[in-house]
Design a protein around this motif. Structure first.
Motif, PDB file in Angstrom:
ATOM      1  N   VAL A 135      12.553 -12.343  20.515  1.00 44.71           N
ATOM      2  CA  VAL A 135      13.610 -12.831  21.394  1.00 44.71           C
ATOM      3  C   VAL A 135      14.593 -11.692  21.638  1.00 44.71           C
ATOM      4  O   VAL A 135      14.767 -10.821  20.780  1.00 44.71           O
ATOM      5  CB  VAL A 135      14.309 -14.059  20.772  1.00 44.71           C
ATOM      6  CG1 VAL A 135      15.002 -13.701  19.466  1.00 44.71           C
ATOM      7  CG2 VAL A 135      15.273 -14.708  21.744  1.00 44.71           C
ATOM      8  N   GLN A 136      15.234 -11.707  22.782  1.00 47.70           N
ATOM      9  CA  GLN A 136      16.247 -10.695  23.081  1.00 47.70           C
ATOM     10  C   GLN A 136      17.559 -11.044  22.398  1.00 47.70           C
ATOM     11  O   GLN A 136      17.849 -12.217  22.119  1.00 47.70           O
ATOM     12  CB  GLN A 136      16.459 -10.589  24.584  1.00 47.70           C
ATOM     13  CG  GLN A 136      15.309  -9.945  25.330  1.00 47.70           C
ATOM     14  CD  GLN A 136      15.636  -9.705  26.796  1.00 47.70           C
ATOM     15  OE1 GLN A 136      16.448 -10.391  27.384  1.00 47.70           O
ATOM     16  NE2 GLN A 136      14.990  -8.700  27.378  1.00 47.70           N
ATOM     17  N   GLY A 177      19.784 -14.406  22.423  1.00 44.37           N
ATOM     18  CA  GLY A 177      18.928 -15.558  22.613  1.00 44.37           C
ATOM     19  C   GLY A 177      18.925 -16.494  21.425  1.00 44.37           C
ATOM     20  O   GLY A 177      19.674 -16.312  20.456  1.00 44.37           O
ATOM     21  N   SER A 178      18.055 -17.509  21.515  1.00 41.21           N
ATOM     22  CA  SER A 178      17.988 -18.542  20.487  1.00 41.21           C
ATOM     23  C   SER A 178      16.547 -18.799  20.070  1.00 41.21           C
ATOM     24  O   SER A 178      15.613 -18.597  20.859  1.00 41.21           O
ATOM     25  CB  SER A 178      18.580 -19.859  21.006  1.00 41.21           C
ATOM     26  OG  SER A 178      19.947 -19.715  21.336  1.00 41.21           O
ATOM     27  N   ASN A 194      21.265 -19.304  17.071  1.00 41.49           N
ATOM     28  CA  ASN A 194      21.834 -18.947  18.375  1.00 41.49           C
ATOM     29  C   ASN A 194      22.512 -17.583  18.297  1.00 41.49           C
ATOM     30  O   ASN A 194      22.816 -17.095  17.213  1.00 41.49           O
ATOM     31  CB  ASN A 194      22.847 -20.010  18.816  1.00 41.49           C
ATOM     32  CG  ASN A 194      22.225 -21.376  18.980  1.00 41.49           C
ATOM     33  OD1 ASN A 194      21.054 -21.517  19.338  1.00 41.49           O
ATOM     34  ND2 ASN A 194      23.009 -22.406  18.715  1.00 41.49           N
TER      35      ASN A 194
END
Length: 127
Positions: A12-13, A16-17, A88
Motif C-alpha cells: 500500500v502507498q 493508505g489503509s 489507517n
C-alpha cells in the motif's frame, strides 16, 4: 489449543489503509486476550495493539503502542472468532510482518506472555 491465521497484508502507498484479520479456531477463543505484534526487517518483534477478553460480547478494553495510537484500531468479533487490525494513515515505517497472538492470562500483553502465535502477514508501505 488455538490456531491463528492472519490475512489482509499487502502493498500500500503511504497514507493508505489496510485491514488485517486473524481467524482463530480451537477452544474458547473468546476467553483469550488478543494482540497484534510486528517485526520489521532486521529488527525485533514488538507490540502493536491489544484487545482483552472482558466477559462481554460487546465491550473489549484495548490499548496501543504510541506510534500507532490514533491510526490503528483493534477489534474482535466473537461470533466470527476473528480479531481485526484496521490500519489507517500508513507510513513506510509501518512496514513489517504482522503477527496475531493469543494469551489466556497475560494483561498487559508481552511477547513472552503469549500462548499462541500465527505465522504472520506482510505489510509493505511504499513512500
Amino acid at each position: 489449543q488455538v490456531q491463528l491465521v492472519e490475512s489482509g497484508g499487502g502493498l500500500v502507498q503511504a497514507g493508505g489503509s489496510l485491514r488485517l484479520s486473524c481467524a482463530a479456531s480451537g477452544r474458547a477463543f473468546s476467553n483469550y486476550n488478543m494482540g497484534w505484534f510486528r517485526q520489521a526487517p532486521g529488527k525485533e518483534r514488538v507490540f502493536v495493539a491489544a484487545i482483552r477478553w472482558s466477559g462481554s460480547d460487546t465491550y473489549f478494553p484495548t490499548y496501543y503502542t504510541d506510534s500507532v495510537q490514533g491510526r490503528f484500531t483493534v477489534s474482535r468479533s466473537i461470533a466470527k472468532n476473528t480479531v481485526y487490525l484496521q490500519m489507517n494513515s500508513l507510513k513506510p515505517e509501518d512496514t513489517a510482518v504482522y503477527y496475531c497472538a493469543a494469551s489466556i492470562s497475560s494483561w498487559p500483553l508481552s511477547i513472552d506472555g503469549m500462548d499462541y502465535w500465527g505465522k504472520g502477514t506482510l505489510v509493505t508501505v511504499s513512500s
